[in-house]
Design a protein around this motif. Structure first.
Motif, PDB file in Angstrom:
ATOM      1  N   GLN A 114      32.633 -36.484 -43.288  1.00  0.00           N
ATOM      2  CA  GLN A 114      31.976 -35.196 -43.064  1.00  0.00           C
ATOM      3  C   GLN A 114      32.826 -34.020 -43.540  1.00  0.00           C
ATOM      4  OE1 GLN A 114      31.097 -34.540 -38.931  1.00  0.00           O
ATOM      5  NE2 GLN A 114      29.724 -32.853 -39.342  1.00  0.00           N
ATOM      6  N   ARG A 115      34.136 -34.109 -43.384  1.00  0.00           N
ATOM      7  CA  ARG A 115      35.007 -32.986 -43.728  1.00  0.00           C
ATOM      8  C   ARG A 115      35.428 -32.998 -45.198  1.00  0.00           C
ATOM      9  NH1 ARG A 115      40.729 -33.136 -41.411  1.00  0.00           N
ATOM     10  NH2 ARG A 115      40.594 -34.602 -43.065  1.00  0.00           N
ATOM     11  N   THR A 116      35.921 -34.155 -45.679  1.00  0.00           N
ATOM     12  CA  THR A 116      36.453 -34.216 -47.043  1.00  0.00           C
ATOM     13  C   THR A 116      35.398 -34.570 -48.084  1.00  0.00           C
ATOM     14  OG1 THR A 116      37.010 -36.565 -46.910  1.00  0.00           O
ATOM     15  CG2 THR A 116      38.688 -34.985 -46.149  1.00  0.00           C
ATOM     16  N   LYS A 117      34.242 -35.075 -47.645  1.00  0.00           N
ATOM     17  CA  LYS A 117      33.136 -35.488 -48.519  1.00  0.00           C
ATOM     18  C   LYS A 117      33.466 -36.710 -49.376  1.00  0.00           C
ATOM     19  CE  LYS A 117      30.765 -31.952 -47.076  1.00  0.00           C
ATOM     20  NZ  LYS A 117      30.237 -32.091 -45.764  1.00  0.00           N
ATOM     21  N   GLU A 118      34.609 -37.376 -49.112  1.00  0.00           N
ATOM     22  CA  GLU A 118      34.933 -38.566 -49.889  1.00  0.00           C
ATOM     23  C   GLU A 118      34.142 -39.764 -49.380  1.00  0.00           C
ATOM     24  OE1 GLU A 118      39.133 -39.605 -49.532  1.00  0.00           O
ATOM     25  OE2 GLU A 118      39.130 -38.656 -47.564  1.00  0.00           O
ATOM     26  N   SER A 119      33.907 -40.723 -50.258  1.00  0.00           N
ATOM     27  CA  SER A 119      33.185 -41.936 -49.935  1.00  0.00           C
ATOM     28  C   SER A 119      34.206 -43.022 -49.604  1.00  0.00           C
ATOM     29  CB  SER A 119      32.325 -42.345 -51.130  1.00  0.00           C
ATOM     30  OG  SER A 119      31.480 -43.401 -50.775  1.00  0.00           O
ATOM     31  N   ILE A 120      34.093 -43.614 -48.415  1.00  0.00           N
ATOM     32  CA  ILE A 120      35.090 -44.565 -47.927  1.00  0.00           C
ATOM     33  C   ILE A 120      34.422 -45.916 -47.674  1.00  0.00           C
ATOM     34  CG2 ILE A 120      36.766 -45.030 -46.103  1.00  0.00           C
ATOM     35  CD1 ILE A 120      36.896 -41.941 -45.742  1.00  0.00           C
ATOM     36  N   PHE A 121      35.034 -46.969 -48.203  1.00  0.00           N
ATOM     37  CA  PHE A 121      34.520 -48.332 -48.069  1.00  0.00           C
ATOM     38  C   PHE A 121      34.570 -48.779 -46.609  1.00  0.00           C
ATOM     39  CE2 PHE A 121      35.296 -52.903 -47.839  1.00  0.00           C
ATOM     40  CZ  PHE A 121      34.261 -53.394 -48.615  1.00  0.00           C
ATOM     41  N   PHE A 156      35.272 -42.913 -37.110  1.00  0.00           N
ATOM     42  CA  PHE A 156      36.063 -43.992 -37.714  1.00  0.00           C
ATOM     43  C   PHE A 156      37.491 -43.533 -37.997  1.00  0.00           C
ATOM     44  CE2 PHE A 156      34.166 -41.523 -41.043  1.00  0.00           C
ATOM     45  CZ  PHE A 156      35.099 -41.481 -42.074  1.00  0.00           C
ATOM     46  N   ASP A 157      38.370 -44.503 -38.162  1.00  0.00           N
ATOM     47  CA  ASP A 157      39.732 -44.273 -38.629  1.00  0.00           C
ATOM     48  C   ASP A 157      39.812 -44.802 -40.053  1.00  0.00           C
ATOM     49  OD1 ASP A 157      40.866 -43.122 -36.285  1.00  0.00           O
ATOM     50  OD2 ASP A 157      40.983 -45.099 -35.370  1.00  0.00           O
ATOM     51  N   VAL A 158      40.881 -44.456 -40.751  1.00  0.00           N
ATOM     52  CA  VAL A 158      41.039 -44.871 -42.146  1.00  0.00           C
ATOM     53  C   VAL A 158      42.384 -45.572 -42.320  1.00  0.00           C
ATOM     54  CG1 VAL A 158      41.280 -44.024 -44.512  1.00  0.00           C
ATOM     55  CG2 VAL A 158      39.598 -43.006 -43.013  1.00  0.00           C
ATOM     56  N   GLU A 159      42.357 -46.661 -43.074  1.00  0.00           N
ATOM     57  CA  GLU A 159      43.577 -47.371 -43.460  1.00  0.00           C
ATOM     58  C   GLU A 159      43.569 -47.552 -44.970  1.00  0.00           C
ATOM     59  OE1 GLU A 159      43.788 -51.042 -41.298  1.00  0.00           O
ATOM     60  OE2 GLU A 159      44.264 -50.030 -39.407  1.00  0.00           O
ATOM     61  N   SER A 160      44.747 -47.616 -45.546  1.00  0.00           N
ATOM     62  CA  SER A 160      44.866 -47.819 -46.980  1.00  0.00           C
ATOM     63  C   SER A 160      44.765 -49.311 -47.282  1.00  0.00           C
ATOM     64  CB  SER A 160      46.214 -47.286 -47.451  1.00  0.00           C
ATOM     65  OG  SER A 160      46.122 -46.811 -48.749  1.00  0.00           O
ATOM     66  N   GLY A 161      43.878 -49.666 -48.209  1.00  0.00           N
ATOM     67  CA  GLY A 161      43.711 -51.063 -48.605  1.00  0.00           C
ATOM     68  C   GLY A 161      44.137 -51.243 -50.046  1.00  0.00           C
ATOM     69  N   PRO A 162      44.031 -52.472 -50.580  1.00  0.00           N
ATOM     70  CA  PRO A 162      44.451 -52.737 -51.962  1.00  0.00           C
ATOM     71  C   PRO A 162      43.636 -51.967 -53.007  1.00  0.00           C
ATOM     72  CG  PRO A 162      43.425 -54.673 -50.994  1.00  0.00           C
ATOM     73  CD  PRO A 162      43.553 -53.652 -49.902  1.00  0.00           C
ATOM     74  N   LYS A 163      42.394 -51.605 -52.683  1.00  0.00           N
ATOM     75  CA  LYS A 163      41.544 -50.902 -53.651  1.00  0.00           C
ATOM     76  C   LYS A 163      41.272 -49.458 -53.246  1.00  0.00           C
ATOM     77  CE  LYS A 163      39.178 -55.043 -55.246  1.00  0.00           C
ATOM     78  NZ  LYS A 163      37.891 -55.683 -55.442  1.00  0.00           N
ATOM     79  N   GLY A 164      41.958 -48.953 -52.225  1.00  0.00           N
ATOM     80  CA  GLY A 164      41.733 -47.578 -51.777  1.00  0.00           C
ATOM     81  C   GLY A 164      41.571 -47.511 -50.269  1.00  0.00           C
ATOM     82  N   LEU A 165      40.935 -46.451 -49.803  1.00  0.00           N
ATOM     83  CA  LEU A 165      40.770 -46.249 -48.369  1.00  0.00           C
ATOM     84  C   LEU A 165      39.666 -47.135 -47.786  1.00  0.00           C
ATOM     85  CD1 LEU A 165      41.017 -42.362 -48.143  1.00  0.00           C
ATOM     86  CD2 LEU A 165      42.803 -44.050 -47.666  1.00  0.00           C
ATOM     87  N   ASN A 166      39.918 -47.644 -46.580  1.00  0.00           N
ATOM     88  CA  ASN A 166      38.944 -48.449 -45.846  1.00  0.00           C
ATOM     89  C   ASN A 166      38.704 -47.818 -44.491  1.00  0.00           C
ATOM     90  OD1 ASN A 166      38.900 -50.395 -47.887  1.00  0.00           O
ATOM     91  ND2 ASN A 166      40.505 -51.607 -46.913  1.00  0.00           N
ATOM     92  N   ALA A 167      37.443 -47.730 -44.092  1.00  0.00           N
ATOM     93  CA  ALA A 167      37.108 -47.263 -42.748  1.00  0.00           C
ATOM     94  C   ALA A 167      37.298 -48.426 -41.773  1.00  0.00           C
ATOM     95  CB  ALA A 167      35.672 -46.769 -42.709  1.00  0.00           C
ATOM     96  N   VAL A 168      37.955 -48.152 -40.644  1.00  0.00           N
ATOM     97  CA  VAL A 168      38.179 -49.174 -39.617  1.00  0.00           C
ATOM     98  C   VAL A 168      37.805 -48.594 -38.248  1.00  0.00           C
ATOM     99  CG1 VAL A 168      39.977 -50.406 -40.907  1.00  0.00           C
ATOM    100  CG2 VAL A 168      40.610 -48.522 -39.396  1.00  0.00           C
ATOM    101  N   ARG A 169      37.611 -49.490 -37.284  1.00  0.00           N
ATOM    102  CA  ARG A 169      37.228 -49.080 -35.921  1.00  0.00           C
ATOM    103  C   ARG A 169      36.033 -48.138 -35.946  1.00  0.00           C
ATOM    104  NH1 ARG A 169      42.552 -49.736 -36.277  1.00  0.00           N
ATOM    105  NH2 ARG A 169      43.096 -47.598 -36.769  1.00  0.00           N
ATOM    106  N   VAL A 170      35.012 -48.533 -36.718  1.00  0.00           N
ATOM    107  CA  VAL A 170      33.814 -47.722 -36.902  1.00  0.00           C
ATOM    108  C   VAL A 170      32.885 -47.896 -35.704  1.00  0.00           C
ATOM    109  CG1 VAL A 170      31.812 -47.297 -38.387  1.00  0.00           C
ATOM    110  CG2 VAL A 170      33.995 -47.977 -39.398  1.00  0.00           C
ATOM    111  N   LYS A 171      32.438 -46.776 -35.140  1.00  0.00           N
ATOM    112  CA  LYS A 171      31.479 -46.830 -34.041  1.00  0.00           C
ATOM    113  C   LYS A 171      30.494 -45.681 -34.157  1.00  0.00           C
ATOM    114  CE  LYS A 171      34.650 -44.509 -30.887  1.00  0.00           C
ATOM    115  NZ  LYS A 171      35.406 -44.641 -29.653  1.00  0.00           N
ATOM    116  N   LYS A 172      29.333 -45.881 -33.578  1.00  0.00           N
ATOM    117  CA  LYS A 172      28.283 -44.879 -33.612  1.00  0.00           C
ATOM    118  C   LYS A 172      28.737 -43.627 -32.884  1.00  0.00           C
ATOM    119  CE  LYS A 172      23.343 -44.400 -32.825  1.00  0.00           C
ATOM    120  NZ  LYS A 172      22.112 -45.078 -32.390  1.00  0.00           N
ATOM    121  N   ALA A 173      28.522 -42.469 -33.490  1.00  0.00           N
ATOM    122  CA  ALA A 173      28.905 -41.199 -32.873  1.00  0.00           C
ATOM    123  C   ALA A 173      27.961 -40.877 -31.721  1.00  0.00           C
ATOM    124  CB  ALA A 173      28.873 -40.085 -33.911  1.00  0.00           C
TER     125      ALA A 173
END
Length: 65
Positions: A21-28, A46-63
């Motif tokens: 929502q803030r940065t407008k980037e698309s995260i896997f 969600f939180d973000v972690e760095s993966g081998p191909k870029g950023l990954n969303a983790v601990r994703v839950k409905k707002a």
């Protein structure tokens, strides 16, 4: 935690993308990193972690509404 919206999700393959929502980037996101499988256009937290191909969303839950 970041806020965003699921812009694409392929339930057969188990992955998709969240638009931050803030940065407008698309995260896997992978179904294994979601509390539950959520449809497209769902607002999520969600939180973000760095993966081998870029950023990954983790601990994703409905707002909360």
């Amino acid at each position: 935690m970041r806020q965003g919206v699921i812009t694409f999700f392929n339930s057969i393959k188990g992955f998709g993308f969240i638009r931050d929502q803030r940065t407008k980037e698309s995260i896997f996101v992978h179904v294994n990193d979601m509390e539950e499988q959520l449809p497209e256009n769902t607002k999520v937290l969600f939180d973000v972690e760095s993966g081998p191909k870029g950023l990954n969303a983790v601990r994703v839950k409905k707002a909360p509404l």
